[in-house]
Design a protein around this motif. Structure first.
Motif, short mmCIF file in Angstrom:
data_model
loop_
_atom_site.label_atom_id
_atom_site.label_comp_id
_atom_site.label_asym_id
_atom_site.label_seq_id
_atom_site.Cartn_x
_atom_site.Cartn_y
_atom_site.Cartn_z
N GLN A 30 -18.55 31.10 -41.36
CA GLN A 30 -18.79 32.52 -41.54
C GLN A 30 -18.13 33.58 -40.76
OE1 GLN A 30 -21.13 33.29 -43.69
NE2 GLN A 30 -20.62 35.59 -43.20
N GLU A 31 -17.63 33.18 -39.40
CA GLU A 31 -16.58 33.89 -38.63
C GLU A 31 -15.26 33.92 -39.02
OE1 GLU A 31 -19.31 31.47 -35.54
OE2 GLU A 31 -18.50 31.36 -37.56
N THR A 32 -15.07 32.99 -39.90
CA THR A 32 -13.62 33.13 -40.49
C THR A 32 -13.46 33.52 -42.10
OG1 THR A 32 -13.60 30.52 -40.96
CG2 THR A 32 -12.84 31.50 -38.85
N LEU A 33 -14.51 34.09 -42.39
CA LEU A 33 -14.65 34.33 -43.87
C LEU A 33 -13.84 35.35 -44.58
CD1 LEU A 33 -16.53 33.90 -46.46
CD2 LEU A 33 -17.84 36.09 -45.73
N ASN A 34 -13.16 34.87 -45.31
CA ASN A 34 -12.12 35.96 -46.24
C ASN A 34 -11.11 36.93 -45.09
OD1 ASN A 34 -13.30 34.85 -48.50
ND2 ASN A 34 -14.65 36.43 -48.82
N ARG A 35 -10.62 36.31 -44.43
CA ARG A 35 -9.83 37.13 -43.50
C ARG A 35 -8.60 36.19 -42.86
NH1 ARG A 35 -10.20 36.68 -37.86
NH2 ARG A 35 -12.19 35.50 -37.13
N PRO A 36 -7.55 36.69 -42.36
CA PRO A 36 -6.73 36.11 -41.52
C PRO A 36 -7.24 35.69 -40.34
CG PRO A 36 -5.77 37.76 -42.48
CD PRO A 36 -7.02 38.10 -42.64
N ARG A 86 -14.18 26.94 -49.71
CA ARG A 86 -13.26 27.68 -48.94
C ARG A 86 -11.78 27.12 -49.04
NH1 ARG A 86 -13.83 30.46 -44.14
NH2 ARG A 86 -15.53 30.79 -45.24
N PHE A 87 -10.89 27.83 -49.05
CA PHE A 87 -9.52 27.64 -49.38
C PHE A 87 -8.59 28.44 -48.11
CE2 PHE A 87 -5.12 27.39 -50.86
CZ PHE A 87 -5.07 26.44 -51.85
N ILE A 88 -7.96 27.33 -47.62
CA ILE A 88 -6.86 27.74 -46.45
C ILE A 88 -5.76 27.65 -47.23
CG2 ILE A 88 -6.09 27.46 -44.03
CD1 ILE A 88 -8.84 26.10 -43.35
N THR A 89 -5.02 28.91 -47.08
CA THR A 89 -3.64 28.98 -47.73
C THR A 89 -2.35 28.32 -46.71
OG1 THR A 89 -3.00 31.22 -47.05
CG2 THR A 89 -4.39 30.85 -49.09
N SER A 90 -1.35 28.08 -47.42
CA SER A 90 -0.20 27.69 -46.55
C SER A 90 0.35 28.94 -46.22
CB SER A 90 0.67 26.86 -47.25
OG SER A 90 1.73 26.20 -46.70
N ASP A 91 -0.02 29.75 -44.93
CA ASP A 91 0.71 30.72 -44.61
C ASP A 91 1.41 30.57 -43.26
OD1 ASP A 91 0.97 33.56 -43.29
OD2 ASP A 91 0.28 33.85 -45.22
N LEU A 119 -14.20 31.68 -54.94
CA LEU A 119 -14.21 30.91 -53.55
C LEU A 119 -13.99 31.82 -52.55
CD1 LEU A 119 -10.70 31.62 -53.10
CD2 LEU A 119 -10.38 29.50 -54.26
N THR A 120 -14.13 31.37 -51.12
CA THR A 120 -13.79 32.12 -49.84
C THR A 120 -12.45 31.68 -49.55
OG1 THR A 120 -14.79 30.54 -48.53
CG2 THR A 120 -16.19 32.54 -49.72
N TYR A 121 -11.70 32.25 -48.52
CA TYR A 121 -10.45 32.09 -48.17
C TYR A 121 -10.42 32.07 -46.61
CZ TYR A 121 -9.25 37.04 -48.05
OH TYR A 121 -9.28 38.08 -48.01
N THR A 122 -9.26 31.59 -45.80
CA THR A 122 -9.08 32.01 -44.70
C THR A 122 -7.52 31.78 -44.61
OG1 THR A 122 -10.82 31.18 -43.58
CG2 THR A 122 -8.97 31.42 -42.22
N LEU A 123 -6.65 32.62 -43.78
CA LEU A 123 -5.27 32.39 -43.63
C LEU A 123 -5.11 32.17 -42.34
CD1 LEU A 123 -5.41 34.32 -46.39
CD2 LEU A 123 -2.99 34.74 -45.47
N VAL A 124 -4.22 31.52 -41.72
CA VAL A 124 -4.10 31.09 -40.18
C VAL A 124 -2.58 31.67 -39.72
CG1 VAL A 124 -3.51 29.28 -38.41
CG2 VAL A 124 -5.16 29.01 -40.50
#
Length: 301
Positions: free
Chosen positions: A194-200, A95-100, A135-140
């Motif tokens: 799982q709930e935060t998979l590949n989405r903001p 999982r990667f969380i970007t600096s958004d 990988l998978t990702y999440t943006l906040v």
């Protein structure tokens, strides 16, 4: 397939957002590795690795074996976050969380502004790697940093001098989130892979207009003596973009672009989807906002 995330690397952990995320990660007892350019002090529970952020090899070696990487670095250049994303994909990070940490990245027009160029490039990079199953990702998405904006004047309010620079008519309601709440939400993403998979994900401390925040400030500091100006943000945006093109760049060149968004309903408005409950946040009431304003105003005296 569900994943349990335990080992987490964070870049930018000494910054306004990063320090908050780091504190919550440690409280939740993740195994935390801080990626740092130098050996500055961090909490003892965190493992610190000094890395060369210009080197894919250095980054890849540092994050080998990590389940997640969180990027909380902030700077105008795009190479560092893209290199970190590529290193994570190469190293098998889940999982990667970007600096958004801003406005809705999926809202048309938001990422078209130059000030969000770094965020746009990072979002496109993680989506590309996710499509290739690297990988998978999440943006906040958290809107505007509430406490930081009030402390620095970015909110348009000078609490010490009782001056208000209003973006447009000041009536557009937008999301505001404290740095502490951003840190809590970001760390809690990793408890819900799982709930935060590949989405903001979309969080907020409150939805308020600039005029409503000004009203809260007047309740605490008194309603008299305020100098208030209402500003057409369109020409200010055009001037900022012109300055950017000719290289006449200052902090306000970028700030005006964000403030323009805050005055524009199609670019900034309350979230249609909200993840506060999932990520452990409670919406603030007006009394809590007023207490924050009082605390910040007292610190600035």
């Amino acid at each position: 397939m569900s994943h349990t995330i335990k080992n987490v690397a964070i870049a930018g952990a000494s910054g306004n957002v990063g320090a908050q995320v780091l504190n919550v990660l440690l409280h939740l007892e993740f195994n935390v590795t801080v990626l740092s350019r130098n050996s500055k002090p961090f909490p003892a529970a965190a493992h610190v690795k000094v890395v060369d952020f210009t080197s894919m090899e250095s980054l890849s070696a540092a994050i080998a074996g990590e389940d997640a990487v969180i990027d909380t670095t902030f700077s105008p250049e795009v190479e560092t976050p893209l290199r970190l994303i590529d290193a994570a994909a190469k190293s098998g990070v889940y999982r990667f969380i970007t600096s958004d940490f801003g406005l809705d990245p999926d809202l048309p027009g938001v990422h078209d502004l130059p000030v969000f160029g770094r965020k746009k490039a990072s979002y496109e990079a993680v989506k590309r790697h996710a499509a290739d199953n690297h990988l998978t990702y999440t943006l906040v998405a958290c809107g505007v940093f509430l406490d930081w904006s009030l402390s620095t004047g970015f909110s348009g309010l000078d609490l010490q001098e009782k001056k208000a620079f209003i973006f447009g008519d000041g009536n557009n309601v937008v999301p505001w989130t404290t740095l502490e709440d951003v840190g809590r939400a970001t760390a809690n993403v990793l408890l819900h892979p799982q709930e935060t998979l590949n989405r903001p994900v979309y969080v907020h401390s409150l939805f308020m207009s600039q005029n409503q925040i000004l009203g809260a400030a007047k309740n605490i500091l008194g309603g008299t003596g305020w100098g208030t100006t209402y500003n057409d943000m369109t020409p200010l945006l055009e001037n900022a973009l012109t300055d950017l093109k000719i290289g006449n760049i200052s902090a306000s060149t970028f700030e005006v672009q964000i403030q323009y968004c805050l005055a524009t309903k199609k670019l900034a408005h309350p979230w249609a989807m909200d993840d506060n409950t999932l990520l452990g946040l409670e919406e603030w009431n007006s009394e809590k906002v007023e207490r924050l304003i009082q605390t910040i105003a007292h610190k600035s005296t």
